[in-house]
Design a protein around this motif. Structure first.
Motif, PDB file in Angstrom:
ATOM      1  N   VAL A  16       0.936  -1.203   0.034  1.00 44.20           N
ATOM      2  CA  VAL A  16       0.258   0.070   0.076  1.00 44.20           C
ATOM      3  C   VAL A  16       0.654   1.268  -0.021  1.00 44.20           C
ATOM      4  N   GLU A  17       2.103   1.397   0.573  1.00 44.79           N
ATOM      5  CA  GLU A  17       3.000   2.270   0.906  1.00 44.79           C
ATOM      6  C   GLU A  17       3.637   2.609  -0.800  1.00 44.79           C
ATOM      7  N   THR A  18       3.596   1.603  -1.690  1.00 44.79           N
ATOM      8  CA  THR A  18       4.150   1.536  -2.926  1.00 44.79           C
ATOM      9  C   THR A  18       2.815   1.599  -3.976  1.00 44.79           C
ATOM     10  N   GLU A  19       1.662   1.824  -3.586  1.00 44.85           N
ATOM     11  CA  GLU A  19       0.747   2.097  -4.479  1.00 44.85           C
ATOM     12  C   GLU A  19       0.482   0.773  -5.255  1.00 44.85           C
ATOM     13  N   ASN A  20       0.762  -0.473  -4.553  1.00 41.90           N
ATOM     14  CA  ASN A  20       0.840  -1.533  -5.259  1.00 41.90           C
ATOM     15  C   ASN A  20      -0.674  -2.369  -4.339  1.00 41.90           C
ATOM     16  N   TYR A  21      -1.588  -2.479  -5.048  1.00 40.03           N
ATOM     17  CA  TYR A  21      -2.912  -3.157  -4.088  1.00 40.03           C
ATOM     18  C   TYR A  21      -3.064  -4.700  -4.745  1.00 40.03           C
ATOM     19  N   GLU A  22      -2.099  -5.424  -5.159  1.00 37.22           N
ATOM     20  CA  GLU A  22      -2.194  -6.789  -5.728  1.00 37.22           C
ATOM     21  C   GLU A  22      -2.760  -7.764  -4.465  1.00 37.22           C
ATOM     22  N   HIS A  23      -2.314  -7.213  -3.139  1.00 37.02           N
ATOM     23  CA  HIS A  23      -2.382  -8.095  -2.096  1.00 37.02           C
ATOM     24  C   HIS A  23      -4.048  -8.374  -1.702  1.00 37.02           C
ATOM     25  N   ILE A  24      -4.608  -7.172  -2.224  1.00 39.41           N
ATOM     26  CA  ILE A  24      -6.269  -7.441  -1.880  1.00 39.41           C
ATOM     27  C   ILE A  24      -6.810  -8.665  -2.334  1.00 39.41           C
ATOM     28  N   ALA A  25      -6.258  -8.885  -3.588  1.00 40.73           N
ATOM     29  CA  ALA A  25      -6.923 -10.299  -4.177  1.00 40.73           C
ATOM     30  C   ALA A  25      -6.304 -11.253  -3.547  1.00 40.73           C
ATOM     31  N   TRP A  26      -5.162 -11.182  -3.140  1.00 41.04           N
ATOM     32  CA  TRP A  26      -4.449 -12.308  -2.384  1.00 41.04           C
ATOM     33  C   TRP A  26      -5.280 -12.783  -1.019  1.00 41.04           C
ATOM     34  N   VAL A  27      -5.382 -11.640  -0.355  1.00 37.74           N
ATOM     35  CA  VAL A  27      -6.242 -12.042   0.931  1.00 37.74           C
ATOM     36  C   VAL A  27      -7.656 -12.355   0.790  1.00 37.74           C
ATOM     37  N   GLU A  28      -8.240 -11.744  -0.142  1.00 35.76           N
ATOM     38  CA  GLU A  28      -9.724 -12.146  -0.313  1.00 35.76           C
ATOM     39  C   GLU A  28      -9.808 -13.836  -0.721  1.00 35.76           C
ATOM     40  N   GLU A  29      -8.662 -14.371  -1.338  1.00 36.28           N
ATOM     41  CA  GLU A  29      -8.776 -15.754  -1.634  1.00 36.28           C
ATOM     42  C   GLU A  29      -8.621 -16.604  -0.507  1.00 36.28           C
ATOM     43  N   LEU A  30      -7.877 -16.096   0.681  1.00 39.81           N
ATOM     44  CA  LEU A  30      -7.786 -16.609   1.849  1.00 39.81           C
ATOM     45  C   LEU A  30      -8.684 -16.462   2.846  1.00 39.81           C
ATOM     46  N   ILE A  31      -9.680 -15.766   2.947  1.00 38.99           N
ATOM     47  CA  ILE A  31     -10.513 -15.380   4.277  1.00 38.99           C
ATOM     48  C   ILE A  31     -11.500 -16.557   4.336  1.00 38.99           C
TER      49      ILE A  31
ATOM     50  N   HIS B 263      -8.620 -19.617  11.844  1.00 39.54           N
ATOM     51  CA  HIS B 263      -6.816 -19.195  11.657  1.00 39.54           C
ATOM     52  C   HIS B 263      -6.791 -17.998  12.621  1.00 39.54           C
ATOM     53  N   PRO B 264      -5.660 -18.061  13.401  1.00 36.17           N
ATOM     54  CA  PRO B 264      -5.043 -17.150  14.422  1.00 36.17           C
ATOM     55  C   PRO B 264      -4.784 -15.830  13.687  1.00 36.17           C
ATOM     56  N   ARG B 265      -4.818 -15.610  12.501  1.00 34.65           N
ATOM     57  CA  ARG B 265      -4.463 -14.363  11.856  1.00 34.65           C
ATOM     58  C   ARG B 265      -5.613 -13.845  10.818  1.00 34.65           C
ATOM     59  N   LEU B 266      -6.783 -14.688  11.354  1.00 31.74           N
ATOM     60  CA  LEU B 266      -8.197 -14.129  10.518  1.00 31.74           C
ATOM     61  C   LEU B 266      -8.549 -12.588  10.826  1.00 31.74           C
ATOM     62  N   ALA B 267      -8.363 -12.177  11.941  1.00 36.14           N
ATOM     63  CA  ALA B 267      -8.523 -10.759  12.027  1.00 36.14           C
ATOM     64  C   ALA B 267      -7.675  -9.805  11.176  1.00 36.14           C
ATOM     65  N   THR B 268      -6.238 -10.271  11.255  1.00 31.69           N
ATOM     66  CA  THR B 268      -5.436  -9.464  10.367  1.00 31.69           C
ATOM     67  C   THR B 268      -5.623  -9.506   9.083  1.00 31.69           C
ATOM     68  N   LEU B 269      -6.343 -10.793   8.502  1.00 27.37           N
ATOM     69  CA  LEU B 269      -6.626 -10.920   6.974  1.00 27.37           C
ATOM     70  C   LEU B 269      -7.740  -9.944   6.769  1.00 27.37           C
ATOM     71  N   TYR B 270      -8.766  -9.971   7.582  1.00 30.18           N
ATOM     72  CA  TYR B 270     -10.061  -9.044   7.459  1.00 30.18           C
ATOM     73  C   TYR B 270      -9.401  -7.470   7.328  1.00 30.18           C
ATOM     74  N   ALA B 271      -8.335  -7.170   8.261  1.00 29.66           N
ATOM     75  CA  ALA B 271      -7.819  -5.741   8.204  1.00 29.66           C
ATOM     76  C   ALA B 271      -7.151  -5.454   6.957  1.00 29.66           C
ATOM     77  N   VAL B 272      -6.378  -6.535   6.291  1.00 31.87           N
ATOM     78  CA  VAL B 272      -5.698  -6.444   5.145  1.00 31.87           C
ATOM     79  C   VAL B 272      -6.822  -6.114   3.910  1.00 31.87           C
ATOM     80  N   ALA B 273      -7.795  -6.957   4.085  1.00 30.10           N
ATOM     81  CA  ALA B 273      -8.636  -6.996   2.987  1.00 30.10           C
ATOM     82  C   ALA B 273      -9.320  -5.617   2.990  1.00 30.10           C
ATOM     83  N   ALA B 274      -9.595  -4.814   4.314  1.00 29.21           N
ATOM     84  CA  ALA B 274     -10.279  -3.519   4.627  1.00 29.21           C
ATOM     85  C   ALA B 274      -9.430  -2.355   3.755  1.00 29.21           C
ATOM     86  N   LEU B 275      -8.047  -2.501   3.498  1.00 28.97           N
ATOM     87  CA  LEU B 275      -7.290  -1.900   2.547  1.00 28.97           C
ATOM     88  C   LEU B 275      -7.966  -1.572   0.890  1.00 28.97           C
ATOM     89  N   CYS B 276      -8.883  -2.364   0.793  1.00 23.85           N
ATOM     90  CA  CYS B 276      -9.516  -2.401  -0.507  1.00 23.85           C
ATOM     91  C   CYS B 276     -10.190  -1.202  -0.664  1.00 23.85           C
TER      92      CYS B 276
END
Length: 231
Positions: free
Chosen positions: A106-121, A129-142
């Motif tokens: 996000v700091e380099t204006e690359n939002y490819e990770h949004i598709a990655w995380v939505e695939e995992l949720i 999964h213990p990182r589920l809250a973190t995954l939601y937070a990453v997805a919120a960057l959409c």
């Protein structure tokens, strides 16, 4: 004349090696034929999973630009590592990769990770999964991609999990970014409430919470001024 299948590149201050795509494909075919491809792919993914601590240590200090430079150089490798982990249902590896890749992205204006995380949720939610809250937070960057309503929904889901206390705390102050989607949908007071609650819990939010409170206050002041001008 010495010949090599590898091409060396020294412009970044370090020597890196690459090869022609046809040679890479041939080498991969040989690994598959010898039954060694999965071992190599696993080792490749594990290497980038294990880089998280070192790279994010750079990110969290005055040498932050080095972390972004590393991300730009290694994006193709991170993508490959994530793809292998996701295809193997290795949620631990995939969630780790998407967590730190998202912050650098996000700091380099690359939002490819949004598709990655939505695939995992869904997979992560199914197993708690213990990182589920973190995954939601990453997805919120959409919201960076203009998907503000969905971002607020992801932020709501992350908040519920954090408040439940059943999941790991977010690394790198991730709780602080959850306020932003509420400003985007015109509910800045919810962002202020959330940030203040997290600061009361003495969480290390890497100044995200303070930044979001300032942004939310600016939104509230602007709304008040608009109301006043109509009177």
């Amino acid at each position: 004349m010495r010949k090599s299948l590898l091409i060396s590149e020294r412009s970044t201050g370090r020597t890196r090696f690459s090869m022609l795509e046809t040679i890479r494909q041939f080498a991969e075919e040989q690994l598959v034929a010898r039954g060694e491809a999965e071992t190599i792919r696993r080792a490749h993914a594990r290497y980038f999973v294990e880089r998280e601590a070192d790279v994010m240590a750079l990110w969290d200090n005055p040498r932050q630009r080095e972390a972004y430079a590393w991300f730009a150089v290694e994006l193709a490798n991170l993508r490959t590592a994530f793809r292998w982990a996701a295809d193997q249902n290795d949620l631990d590896a995939a969630a780790t990769l998407v967590t730190y890749a998202s912050l650098l992205g996000v700091e380099t204006e690359n939002y490819e990770h949004i598709a990655w995380v939505e695939e995992l949720i869904e997979l992560a939610r199914a197993v708690g999964h213990p990182r589920l809250a973190t995954l939601y937070a990453v997805a919120a960057l959409c919201y960076f991609a203009g998907r503000v309503e969905e971002a607020a929904e992801y932020a709501d889901a992350a908040r519920l999990l954090i408040d439940s206390g059943d999941f790991d705390e977010m690394p790198y102050g991730g709780e602080g970014v959850l306020a932003a989607p509420y400003c985007m949908i015109g509910q800045p007071e919810r962002g202020v409430e959330w940030c203040r609650a997290q600061l009361t819990r003495h969480r290390d939010l890497h100044d995200y919470a303070y930044d979001q409170i300032d942004q939310a206050r600016a939104e509230l002041d602007a709304a008040a001024n608009r109301r006043h001008s109509r009177v």
